[in-house]
Design a protein around this motif. Structure first.
Motif, PDB file in Angstrom:
ATOM      1  N   ASN A 161      11.438  -0.553 -18.117  1.00 28.24           N
ATOM      2  CA  ASN A 161      11.577  -1.911 -18.637  1.00 28.24           C
ATOM      3  C   ASN A 161      10.555  -2.860 -18.034  1.00 28.24           C
ATOM      4  OD1 ASN A 161      13.837  -1.319 -20.289  1.00 28.24           O
ATOM      5  ND2 ASN A 161      15.181  -1.447 -18.483  1.00 28.24           N
ATOM      6  N   THR A 162       9.605  -2.289 -17.316  1.00 27.84           N
ATOM      7  CA  THR A 162       8.618  -3.126 -16.654  1.00 27.84           C
ATOM      8  C   THR A 162       7.249  -2.484 -16.783  1.00 27.84           C
ATOM      9  OG1 THR A 162       8.100  -4.272 -14.586  1.00 27.84           O
ATOM     10  CG2 THR A 162       8.880  -2.009 -14.408  1.00 27.84           C
ATOM     11  N   GLN A 163       6.209  -3.214 -16.398  1.00 25.91           N
ATOM     12  CA  GLN A 163       4.856  -2.669 -16.396  1.00 25.91           C
ATOM     13  C   GLN A 163       4.662  -1.865 -15.116  1.00 25.91           C
ATOM     14  OE1 GLN A 163       2.297  -2.816 -18.723  1.00 25.91           O
ATOM     15  NE2 GLN A 163       1.311  -1.359 -17.329  1.00 25.91           N
ATOM     16  N   LEU A 164       4.371  -0.586 -15.275  1.00 30.05           N
ATOM     17  CA  LEU A 164       4.183   0.281 -14.117  1.00 30.05           C
ATOM     18  C   LEU A 164       2.716   0.343 -13.723  1.00 30.05           C
ATOM     19  CD1 LEU A 164       6.438   3.391 -14.910  1.00 30.05           C
ATOM     20  CD2 LEU A 164       6.965   1.479 -13.402  1.00 30.05           C
ATOM     21  N   ASP A 165       2.471   0.241 -12.438  1.00 24.50           N
ATOM     22  CA  ASP A 165       1.142   0.531 -11.898  1.00 24.50           C
ATOM     23  C   ASP A 165       1.049   1.977 -11.448  1.00 24.50           C
ATOM     24  OD1 ASP A 165       1.249  -2.683 -10.353  1.00 24.50           O
ATOM     25  OD2 ASP A 165       0.195  -2.130 -12.204  1.00 24.50           O
ATOM     26  N   THR A 166       2.174   2.461 -10.903  1.00 22.61           N
ATOM     27  CA  THR A 166       2.200   3.799 -10.336  1.00 22.61           C
ATOM     28  C   THR A 166       3.479   4.515 -10.773  1.00 22.61           C
ATOM     29  OG1 THR A 166       0.989   3.051  -8.372  1.00 22.61           O
ATOM     30  CG2 THR A 166       2.179   5.144  -8.193  1.00 22.61           C
ATOM     31  N   LEU A 167       3.318   5.707 -11.275  1.00 23.83           N
ATOM     32  CA  LEU A 167       4.456   6.570 -11.560  1.00 23.83           C
ATOM     33  C   LEU A 167       4.588   7.524 -10.384  1.00 23.83           C
ATOM     34  CD1 LEU A 167       6.516   7.306 -13.892  1.00 23.83           C
ATOM     35  CD2 LEU A 167       4.970   9.216 -14.381  1.00 23.83           C
ATOM     36  N   CYS A 190      -1.802   1.808 -19.191  1.00 20.24           N
ATOM     37  CA  CYS A 190      -1.475   2.961 -20.042  1.00 20.24           C
ATOM     38  C   CYS A 190      -0.175   2.681 -20.776  1.00 20.24           C
ATOM     39  CB  CYS A 190      -1.342   4.228 -19.200  1.00 20.24           C
ATOM     40  SG  CYS A 190      -0.866   5.683 -20.141  1.00 20.24           S
ATOM     41  N   SER A 191      -0.172   2.866 -22.067  1.00 17.85           N
ATOM     42  CA  SER A 191       1.041   2.647 -22.865  1.00 17.85           C
ATOM     43  C   SER A 191       1.861   3.923 -23.007  1.00 17.85           C
ATOM     44  CB  SER A 191       0.658   2.136 -24.262  1.00 17.85           C
ATOM     45  OG  SER A 191      -0.156   3.099 -24.930  1.00 17.85           O
TER      46      SER A 191
END
Length: 525
Positions: free
Chosen positions: A65-71, A107-108
């Motif tokens: 539900n948020t913008q991720l910088d790092t998975l 990245c989407s």
């Protein structure tokens, strides 16, 4: 699982892991991992028995539900990550300290593919100290088993490796092995593909599944199967895969599996995975509750119980299909819900097939082993290692037995089945100890808070005090508690249930009363 059969082994062995690592899991969840949820794993692996290694890729589908910088995923450093891709594009990543950080800025994507390979960690003392177990059967065939309850999925695949994380849409397991080997795994076998000297097995399940329940076993097996008719009316495939050397025992253990499944259904409700299967596979270690493919290594040590054969390890692991797999905890602090209620399910087999006498003999025998050395429920955010000890089995089961005595069969057994089938606590919805306490209190209309706080969260045990009063009187109390418990008391007139607590109760009897003569409660007498 880590079956109750060998708790003594656990207590006598220190924790050490392959490569000198301690791959514990649980505790507080990593803040980066709180930002996303895993929906599905697709694991495509090739197994190499000669080098005891694996190679392949894992596709992790996630939502956020948020913008991720790092998975951030977990994967032990012993594996080499060769590439990470999303939407066919190479992604930057870092792999160290058993963490795989994938940089997905701008990245989407909702899925990543991780390519990796390496020598597998070898299980030192499976299933307590897990990993891969590579052996030869007595016919000289390769035989591989995987156990990871104490370590998590990171020892065989990249994962969000926390007990609170279960892929809500299940897992695909695509496992390639040399011919003529077979792979037994979770869910349904969709297809088998031949490729020269190799063959690939495509297993899948759409059900949520905990990380350590994901599993695959390789060997040369003999299969026996039948269709199991569930109390739900579902017709469910039932399989046993045993080593070729034990094929003469396959039909017998299939019948044992059938009886155990029927017994669990009576007390816990319908089998939880009707779209998949009921199954066991013979493994080169004792056992574990892998969803729909329970590991079995108990050497067919059946005992006669009434008119049926009983295998305590098979029955225990199968019970985890309800408590551990269907009803699962998101914090190892509540581990006793997995092991204690499942261990109580073992006692219910005695009740069902051996009768009350066999049941109470089992109960009273277990009581002698409970030292009350640690609370059954651990502190919030416990790791698996912190929460795992023998009393989550024994005392956890005895707490369930005590509830039966307090509530009576007409309330207790419907309550137990209702808890196992409440959608608030099953499948993708996990449970904790507070949920269980509140459920019992609400279902029964009783206030058992004092009982649960005493037996789950402390190591204190009420002490029975009996004092003579006059010619025919005795004062009876339970010291060490500030509430009352319904307790059976045997006098010269028979057994009567009384509410006992710190304040003495006067009892008229020509003989000294016997408090809790059948042993419903854990008391100092």
């Amino acid at each position: 699982m880590k079956t109750i059969l060998s708790i003594c082994i656990l207590l006598l062995t220190s924790v050490s892991f392959a490569f000198g690592q301690n791959w514990d899991w649980g505790g507080p969840i990593d803040p980066l991992q709180e930002k996303f949820e895993v929906k599905h794993y697709r694991l495509e692996l090739e197994l190499f028995p000669e080098s005891k290694s694996i190679k392949g890729k894992s596709t992790v589908t996630f939502s956020t539900n948020t913008q991720l910088d790092t998975l951030r995923l977990d994967l032990i450093d012993e594996y080499k990550v060769t590439s990470v891709q999303a939407n066919g594009v190479e992604m930057e990543f870092s792999h160290k300290s058993d963490l795989l950080d994938i940089l997905i800025t701008d990245c989407s994507c909702d899925a990543v593919e991780i390519f990796y390979e390496g020598i597998t960690p070898i299980a030192i003392n499976p299933p307590w100290e897990g990993g891969f177990t590579w052996k030869k059967d007595n016919l000289g065939n390769d035989w591989m088993g995987l156990s990871s309850q104490g370590e998590g999925a990171k020892i065989f695949m990249p994962a969000l490796d926390h007990p609170s994380s279960e892929p809500s849409e299940g897992v695909d397991l695509v496992i390639t092995v040399p011919k003529p080997y077979f792979v037994a795994a979770n869910g349904v076998l969709d297809q088998v593909k031949q490729n020269g000297k190799k063959q690939t097995y495509y297993w899948s399940t759409d059900y949520p599944i905990n990380n350590y329940g994901i599993n695959f076993t390789m060997g040369i097996f003999h299969e026996e199967k039948q269709t199991f008719t569930s109390v739900s009316g579902d017709q469910i495939p039932m399989h046993v895969w045993v080593l070729q050397e034990n094929k003469d025992k396959a039909q017998d253990i299939l019948e044992v599996l059938k009886v155990s499944t029927e017994t669990h259904e009576k007390y816990f409700g319908a089998y939880p995975w009707p779209n998949d299967k009921v199954a066991i596979v013979e493994t080169p270690y004792l056992g574990m509750e892998h969803q729909t493919i329970n590991a079995y290594g108990n050497f067919y040590r059946f005992v006669r119980m009434g008119s049926v054969n009983y295998d305590n390890l098979l029955h225990h692991e199968l019970g985890h299909e309800w408590f551990g797999n269907k009803v699962s905890v998101g914090d190892w602090a509540d581990f006793w819900i997995h092991e204690g209620i499942t261990a109580y399910g073992d006692w219910l087999f005695y009740l069902e097939h051996g009768g009350e006498e066999a049941y109470f003999e089992k109960v009273n025998g277990t009581l002698k082993s409970i030292s009350h050395s640690k609370p059954v429920a651990s502190p919030v955010n416990s790791t698996e290692e912190e929460a795992y000890h023998s009393e989550i089995y024994t005392k956890g089961a005895y707490i369930m037995h005590s509830l039966r005595g307090i509530l009576g069969d007409e309330v207790f057994f419907p309550m137990l089945k209702a808890f196992a089938n409440d959608p608030r606590f099953t499948y993708e919805n996990q449970v904790n100890t507070r949920d269980f306490i509140d459920f019992v209190n609400s279902f029964t209309g009783e206030d058992l808070e004092g009982f649960f706080q005493l037996y789950l969260y402390s190591t204190n045990i009420p002490e029975v005090k009996i004092s003579k009063k006059g010619n025919k009187g005795f004062e009876v109390s339970l010291q060490g508690i500030d509430f009352q418990l319904p307790v059976e008391v045997k006098t010269d007139e028979g057994i009567e249930t009384m509410r006992l607590g710190r304040k003495p109760v006067l009892i008229n009897s020509t003989t000294q009363p016997i408090v809790d003569p059948r042993g419903w409660l854990m008391l100092k007498k």
